[in-house]
Design an enzyme around this catalytic site. Structure first.
Site, PDB file in Angstrom:
ATOM      1  N   GLY A 139       3.084  -1.104   4.257  1.00 32.24           N
ATOM      2  CA  GLY A 139       3.045   0.329   3.961  1.00 32.24           C
ATOM      3  C   GLY A 139       4.433   0.847   3.624  1.00 32.24           C
ATOM      4  N   GLY A 140       5.113   1.400   4.627  1.00 38.96           N
ATOM      5  CA  GLY A 140       6.412   2.039   4.415  1.00 38.96           C
ATOM      6  C   GLY A 140       7.409   1.195   3.633  1.00 38.96           C
ATOM      7  CD  GLU A 151      -2.863   5.455   6.875  1.00 40.19           C
ATOM      8  OE1 GLU A 151      -2.897   5.524   5.638  1.00 40.19           O
ATOM      9  OE2 GLU A 151      -1.900   4.958   7.504  1.00 40.19           O
ATOM     10  N   GLY A 209       2.940   2.401  10.739  1.00 38.49           N
ATOM     11  CA  GLY A 209       3.885   3.508  10.567  1.00 38.49           C
ATOM     12  C   GLY A 209       4.651   3.858  11.831  1.00 38.49           C
ATOM     13  CG  ASN A 222      -1.744   1.212   1.390  1.00 37.01           C
ATOM     14  OD1 ASN A 222      -1.814   2.038   0.481  1.00 37.01           O
ATOM     15  ND2 ASN A 222      -2.398   1.349   2.541  1.00 37.01           N
ATOM     16  CD1 TRP A 223       3.402   1.101  -2.910  1.00 39.74           C
ATOM     17  CD2 TRP A 223       3.231   2.219  -4.842  1.00 39.74           C
ATOM     18  NE1 TRP A 223       4.045   0.361  -3.885  1.00 39.74           N
ATOM     19  CE2 TRP A 223       3.957   1.027  -5.076  1.00 39.74           C
ATOM     20  CE3 TRP A 223       3.004   3.091  -5.920  1.00 39.74           C
ATOM     21  CZ2 TRP A 223       4.449   0.689  -6.343  1.00 39.74           C
ATOM     22  CZ3 TRP A 223       3.493   2.745  -7.181  1.00 39.74           C
ATOM     23  CH2 TRP A 223       4.205   1.559  -7.381  1.00 39.74           C
ATOM     24  CE  LYS A 224      -0.151   3.209   4.855  1.00 38.56           C
ATOM     25  NZ  LYS A 224       0.026   3.302   6.302  1.00 38.56           N
ATOM     26  CG  HIS A 268      -5.686   1.804   5.424  1.00 39.80           C
ATOM     27  ND1 HIS A 268      -5.261   2.753   6.333  1.00 39.80           N
ATOM     28  CD2 HIS A 268      -4.644   0.968   5.210  1.00 39.80           C
ATOM     29  CE1 HIS A 268      -4.000   2.478   6.644  1.00 39.80           C
ATOM     30  NE2 HIS A 268      -3.604   1.411   5.986  1.00 39.80           N
ATOM     31  CD  GLU A 290      -3.132  -2.357   7.372  1.00 40.71           C
ATOM     32  OE1 GLU A 290      -2.112  -2.637   6.751  1.00 40.71           O
ATOM     33  OE2 GLU A 290      -3.693  -1.248   7.290  1.00 40.71           O
ATOM     34  CB  SER A 343       5.691  -1.751  11.771  1.00 39.33           C
ATOM     35  OG  SER A 343       5.313  -0.402  12.034  1.00 39.33           O
TER      36      SER A 343
HETATM   37  P1  13P Z   1       3.314   0.462   7.660  1.00 39.44           P
HETATM   38  O1  13P Z   1       3.841  -0.811   7.043  1.00 39.44           O
HETATM   39  O2  13P Z   1       4.030   1.691   7.178  1.00 39.44           O
HETATM   40  O3  13P Z   1       3.213   0.364   9.136  1.00 39.44           O
HETATM   41  O4  13P Z   1       1.805   0.635   7.109  1.00 39.44           O
HETATM   42  C1  13P Z   1       0.929  -0.411   7.222  1.00 39.44           C
HETATM   43  C2  13P Z   1      -0.307  -0.073   6.467  1.00 39.44           C
HETATM   44  O5  13P Z   1      -1.074   0.775   6.857  1.00 39.44           O
HETATM   45  C3  13P Z   1      -0.557  -0.798   5.201  1.00 39.44           C
HETATM   46  O6  13P Z   1      -1.842  -0.592   4.748  1.00 39.44           O
END
Ligand code: 13P
Length: 259
Positions: A235-236, A100, A175, A12-14, A98, A169, A214
């Site tokens: 994510g990251g 967020e 993050g 997930n590149w956000k 998600h 998640e 993470s």
């Molecule tokens: P991180 O891997 O940066 O913690 O993000 C997880 C995430 O929200 C994937 O959708």
């Protein structure tokens, strides 16, 4: 992981890599993702890069997902993007609910259910997310919260067992560099699977439950080794092609390992 379910590693590149950088990242991921017959791999770029990334990845082992959709197919919804548009751009899956989106954009359980229904109706694979906040975990409410979130859409998934994906998640692990331990993740995944089983044993057996929060190259293997962890939503680390490829390689190695 369980041999009954093909692991899925999703990046997930956000709100990152929305243009040329996304195409370059996709190309690097594809180069490192060859012959992943035992693992499914996908990346979820921002809307602006979907079509270009899908073009870049066509003929490779990496699929494309969107990060959100509007439940309606078309209409006067300024700023929104619909399922048919995502399909036309080359996406085959879509992340829904998600944390967020839930926390920052008001996606309630009811909205998440509408989006899961829309994705299914349009033939897009929903990757539906659930997860508790730190406050909820500390209050001992984790299973109640993720159970409620799952209940909002679980019957929709039962219409096509194995097509939809669930992602656990924990909000406190996103993050933050603070991941759920493999046992903590497994406990929640097992509870989610029991909830799926209450609707249909086939649904429970076939639904992949991803862990997200993470996930990195160095902790992926231990998380993926848990019986009910069927992949990762990254994510990251998904913004670093080498790290992301290492995570999918860990899944590939585990999926190929004799049980
Ligand atoms: P991180 O891997 O940066 O913690 O993000 C997880 C995430 O929200 C994937 O959708």
């Amino acid at each position: 992981m369980n041999p009954a379910r093909k692991p899925l590693i999703a990046g997930n590149w956000k709100m990152n890599a929305g243009g040329a950088a996304g195409c370059a990242l996709a190309a690097d991921v594809a180069r490192g993702t060859t012959a992943h017959d035992r693992v499914e791999v996908l990346v979820a770029p921002p809307f602006t890069a979907l079509a270009a990334v899908a073009h870049e990845l066509s003929g490779t082992a990496v699929a494309v997902a969107a990060q959100n959709l509007h439940p309606k197919a078309s209409g006067a919804y300024t700023g929104e993007v619909s399922g048919p548009m995502l399909l036309e751009a080359g996406a085959t899956s879509v992340i829904v609910g998600h944390s967020e989106r839930r926390a920052l954009f008001g996606d309630s359980d009811a909205v998440v259910a509408e989006k899961v229904a829309a994705a299914l109706a349009q033939g897009l694979r929903p990757i539906a997310c659930v997860g508790e906040t730190l406050e909820e975990r500390e209050a001992g409410r984790t299973l109640e919260v993720v159970g409620r979130q799952l209940d909002a859409f679980v019957r929709l998934l039962a219409e096509r067992p194995g097509f939809g994906v669930v992602a656990y998640e924990p909000v406190w692990a996103i993050g933050t560099g603070r991941t759920a331990g493999p046992e903590q993740a497994q406990e929640v995944h097992a509870a989610l699977r029991a909830r799926l089983a209450a609707v249909s044993p086939t649904l429970a057996q076939q639904t992949r439950i991803l862990y997200g929060g993470s996930v990195k190259a160095d902790n992926a293997r231990a998380l993926l080794a848990e019986a009910d962890v069927d992949g990762a939503l990254v994510g990251g680390a998904a913004l670093d092609a080498a790290a992301f490829v290492a995570i999918s390689a860990a899944a590939q190695a585990l999926a190929g390992a004799p049980s």
